[in-house]
Design an enzyme around this catalytic site. Structure first.
Site, PDB file in Angstrom:
ATOM      1  N   LYS A  80       0.230   4.712   8.899  1.00  8.12           N
ATOM      2  CA  LYS A  80       0.906   5.050   7.493  1.00  8.12           C
ATOM      3  C   LYS A  80      -0.169   5.216   6.364  1.00  8.12           C
ATOM      4  CE  LYS A  80       1.868   1.942   5.007  1.00  8.12           C
ATOM      5  NZ  LYS A  80       1.540   1.060   3.581  1.00  8.12           N
ATOM      6  N   LYS A  92      -6.952   1.712  -3.023  1.00  6.34           N
ATOM      7  CA  LYS A  92      -6.648   0.770  -1.954  1.00  6.34           C
ATOM      8  C   LYS A  92      -6.579   1.961  -0.729  1.00  6.34           C
ATOM      9  CE  LYS A  92      -5.067  -1.985   0.823  1.00  6.34           C
ATOM     10  NZ  LYS A  92      -3.777  -2.630   0.750  1.00  6.34           N
ATOM     11  N   THR A 143       0.986  -1.044   0.029  1.00  5.59           N
ATOM     12  CA  THR A 143       0.098   0.012   0.073  1.00  5.59           C
ATOM     13  C   THR A 143       0.882   1.260  -0.185  1.00  5.59           C
ATOM     14  OG1 THR A 143      -1.641  -1.263   1.219  1.00  5.59           O
ATOM     15  CG2 THR A 143      -2.071   1.272   1.266  1.00  5.59           C
TER      16      THR A 143
END
Length: 290
Positions: A241, A173, A98
């Protein structure tokens, strides 16, 4: 693919399960991980353990990476002993981490300059789906490269969605994880609220589980919060994150990311409180101590 040689870079909660599925499907698998202890069991299962990303990528038809963030991905693909420079023209690089769209575009350009096919293929699902081979791959890139790599995708997952050109999968995503993170953060606050009021928490949460808020995310993470079951499915700092990347993506198109930033702070608080090696459900713990 002719000789079915695949390299897997990164053997964390996700990459280890993906590598095992490839081995089970009969691929010739080479693995690399920064800490070699995570590679030992895969070596015993039949994988070759590489010393560097370049070593792993040499001779591979497909190289799959599942890494923590942009910085790690950049180093593993293009740093000293990076995988990309060792790949042969015509091989396929699959980046399943990701990441930000900016880095994905940059990596795709570098791969193209070397004659290497590139696919971004982040996944939905977590540890259990990786171990079971039921991940869903969100893919951006050329259809021809997808067709070439399709046997590997089929071994690692149960579905593949081709969203369009490179960059499209990163966007979807990040939106997916943004919504997951917001739900988890909101749920942690709700459970802490119930507990502070002395309610029967199981009963109160059952209203959420049986009502409009009851997404699979709410049910799964909520159950772990209630049971205080923090065995990692998805680590706290990784969600922080992802929410940071999502906030940046929103800012880049002029949307103020107030919700993403607020949810991210819950994960940062939990990480700072010592919950960093636990499942994202552990973000409820600092709130229980308020």
């Amino acid at each position: 693919m002719t000789n079915r040689k695949i390299a897997v870079l990164g053997l964390g909660l996700m990459g280890g399960g993906m590598a095992r599925q490839l081995l089970a499907a009969g691929f010739d698998v080479t693995v690399w991980n920064r800490s070699t202890d995570k590679a030992t069991a895969l070596g015993q299962a039949g994988a070759r353990i590489a010393a560097t990303p370049a070593d792993a990528a040499t001779g591979a038809d497909v190289v799959v990476a599942m890494l923590a963030d942009d910085d790690v991905s950049r180093n593993v693909w293009t740093g000293e002993n990076g995988a990309l420079a060792a790949m042969a023209p015509g091989a396929i690089a699959i980046e399943s981490s990701t990441l930000t769209g900016d880095w994905v575009f940059d990596l795709a350009r570098q791969a193209a300059a070397q004659g290497v096919g590139f696919l971004e293929a982040p996944v939905t699902g977590s540890r259990d789906q990786a171990a079971q081979g039921t991940l869903r791959f969100l893919v951006g890139g050329e259809a021809d490269s997808i067709a070439t790599a399709r046997p590997a995708f089929d071994a690692m997952g149960s579905a593949l969605v081709h969203l369009g050109p490179v960059g499209s999968a990163a966007t979807v995503k990040l939106a997916n994880n943004f919504l997951c993170g917001v739900q988890a953060a909101s749920l942690a606050e709700a459970i802490a609220l119930f507990e502070k009021h002395g309610l029967d928490v199981e009963q109160a949460v059952s209203i959420l589980f049986d009502g409009a808020p009851a997404s699979p995310m709410v049910k799964g993470v909520g159950r772990r919060m209630l049971d205080r079951d923090y065995a990692p499915h998805f680590l706290v700092p990784l969600m922080a994150k992802d929410l940071g990347y999502a906030a940046q993506a929103l800012s880049d198109v002029g949307i103020r990311p107030s919700i993403a930033q607020a949810a991210r702070q819950r994960f940062l608080d939990a990480d700072g409180a010592g919950e960093g090696q636990r499942d994202i459900a552990a973000i409820v713990e600092p709130l229980r101590k308020v």
